[in-house]
Design an enzyme around this catalytic site. Structure first.
Site, short mmCIF file in Angstrom:
data_model
loop_
_atom_site.label_atom_id
_atom_site.label_comp_id
_atom_site.label_asym_id
_atom_site.label_seq_id
_atom_site.Cartn_x
_atom_site.Cartn_y
_atom_site.Cartn_z
N MET A 219 -22.40 50.96 46.69
CA MET A 219 -22.27 52.42 46.76
C MET A 219 -21.80 52.88 48.15
SD MET A 219 -22.90 52.93 43.67
CE MET A 219 -23.08 54.70 43.47
N HIS B 256 -16.86 50.64 37.73
CA HIS B 256 -17.12 52.08 37.86
C HIS B 256 -17.54 52.65 36.51
CE1 HIS B 256 -16.86 56.06 39.55
NE2 HIS B 256 -16.23 56.45 38.45
N SER C 80 -15.19 51.14 33.64
CA SER C 80 -13.89 50.53 33.96
C SER C 80 -14.06 49.51 35.06
CB SER C 80 -12.91 51.61 34.48
OG SER C 80 -12.79 52.69 33.59
N ASN D 83 -13.68 46.45 41.26
CA ASN D 83 -14.82 47.36 41.33
C ASN D 83 -15.21 47.83 39.93
OD1 ASN D 83 -16.70 49.20 42.64
ND2 ASN D 83 -15.29 50.85 42.07
C1 GAR Z 1 -23.40 50.21 37.55
O1 GAR Z 1 -23.74 51.08 36.50
C2 GAR Z 1 -22.02 50.52 38.07
O2 GAR Z 1 -21.16 51.02 37.08
C3 GAR Z 1 -22.32 51.57 39.10
O3 GAR Z 1 -23.52 51.17 39.70
C4 GAR Z 1 -24.30 50.48 38.74
C5 GAR Z 1 -24.84 49.22 39.38
O4 GAR Z 1 -25.87 48.66 38.62
N1 GAR Z 1 -21.27 51.66 40.06
C6 GAR Z 1 -20.90 52.80 40.64
O5 GAR Z 1 -21.43 53.86 40.40
C7 GAR Z 1 -19.77 52.65 41.64
N2 GAR Z 1 -19.21 53.93 41.95
P1 GAR Z 1 -26.51 47.26 39.02
O6 GAR Z 1 -26.86 47.34 40.51
O7 GAR Z 1 -27.75 47.16 38.19
O8 GAR Z 1 -25.52 46.19 38.72
#
Ligand code: GAR
Length: 222
Positions: A92, A111, A138, A109
């Protein structure tokens, strides 16, 4: 070819990292996760990596005088073990020029939206508020443009009447895990390249992102 070396970048719970670890352990992915990097020392994703005996590094952005200093250190840290592919799985933090120029074309990445819809934060809420009938996730090449690089793959889910952001996120989560595994698997068996605006797959331009099917595999979206 030797096993593909992957570096995963996380800031939070690391459930997508866990999906990669599990797929590797079950022999579904011919990869080696050589390094996990987090900008958050308390990220539980780091515990998941340590439990799988993966080398971890923490680079807390707050410890740096400037964004440029952080980016320069991150770019150097990422180069350790010379990974073939970097998977940003819930990292993040917007990365800057130093990272993009050092590792362009090798960073993907995850998203939580159907890009180009809803780059940035609060994607579930924005999709619901817009009255969209579907949402999704995505995986795109990470470029200098925030959530704007060419999209490789997507998974779609319906937005149900009365859905709130938490419910939508909960339903999307397991599909994101499958999307990450299927997309990394694609990199292990095909040449996936980042073009100016499109993805090139085995030297052919993809006209639309690949779509995750019920079988857990990526399919042409035609
Ligand atoms: C996921 O849902 C991913 O899509 C999101 O963070 C989460 C991570 O989950 N990513 C974003 O929002 C990037 N802008 P995790 O730490 O349990 O894998």
């Amino acid at each position: 070819m030797s096993r593909m070396k992957i570096c995963v970048l996380v800031s939070g719970s690391g459930t997508n990292l866990q999906a990669l670890i599990d797929a590797r352990a079950q022999g579904r992915l011919d990869i080696e996760i050589v390094h996990v990097i987090s900008n958050v020392a308390s990220a539980s994703g780091l515990d998941k990596a340590r439990a799988a005996n993966i080398e971890c590094s923490v680079l807390e952005h707050g410890a740096f005088a400037s964004r440029e200093d952080f980016d320069a250190s991150l770019a150097r840290l990422m180069a350790v073990h010379q990974p073939d592919l970097f998977v940003f799985a819930g990292f993040m933090r917007v990365v800057g020029d130093a990272v993009v120029s050092a590792h362009a074309g090798r960073m993907i990445n995850l998203h939580p939206s159907l890009l180009p819809l809803y780059p940035g934060l609060h994607t579930y809420q924005r999709a619901i508020e817009a009255g969209d009938s579907e949402h999704g996730a995505s995986i795109h090449f990470l470029t200098a443009q925030l959530d704007g690089g060419p999209v490789i793959s997507q998974v779609r889910i319906p937005i149900l009447p009365g859905d709130n952001p938490q419910q939508l996120a909960q339903r999307l989560g397991p599909l994101e895990h499958r999307l990450v595994v299927a997309t990394v698997e694609l990199f292990t068996r095909s040449k996936v390249e980042c073009g100016e605006e499109n993805v090139r797959l085995d030297a052919s331009t993809l006209n639309a992102p690949l779509l995750l099917g019920d079988d857990g595999k990526l399919h042409d979206n035609e």
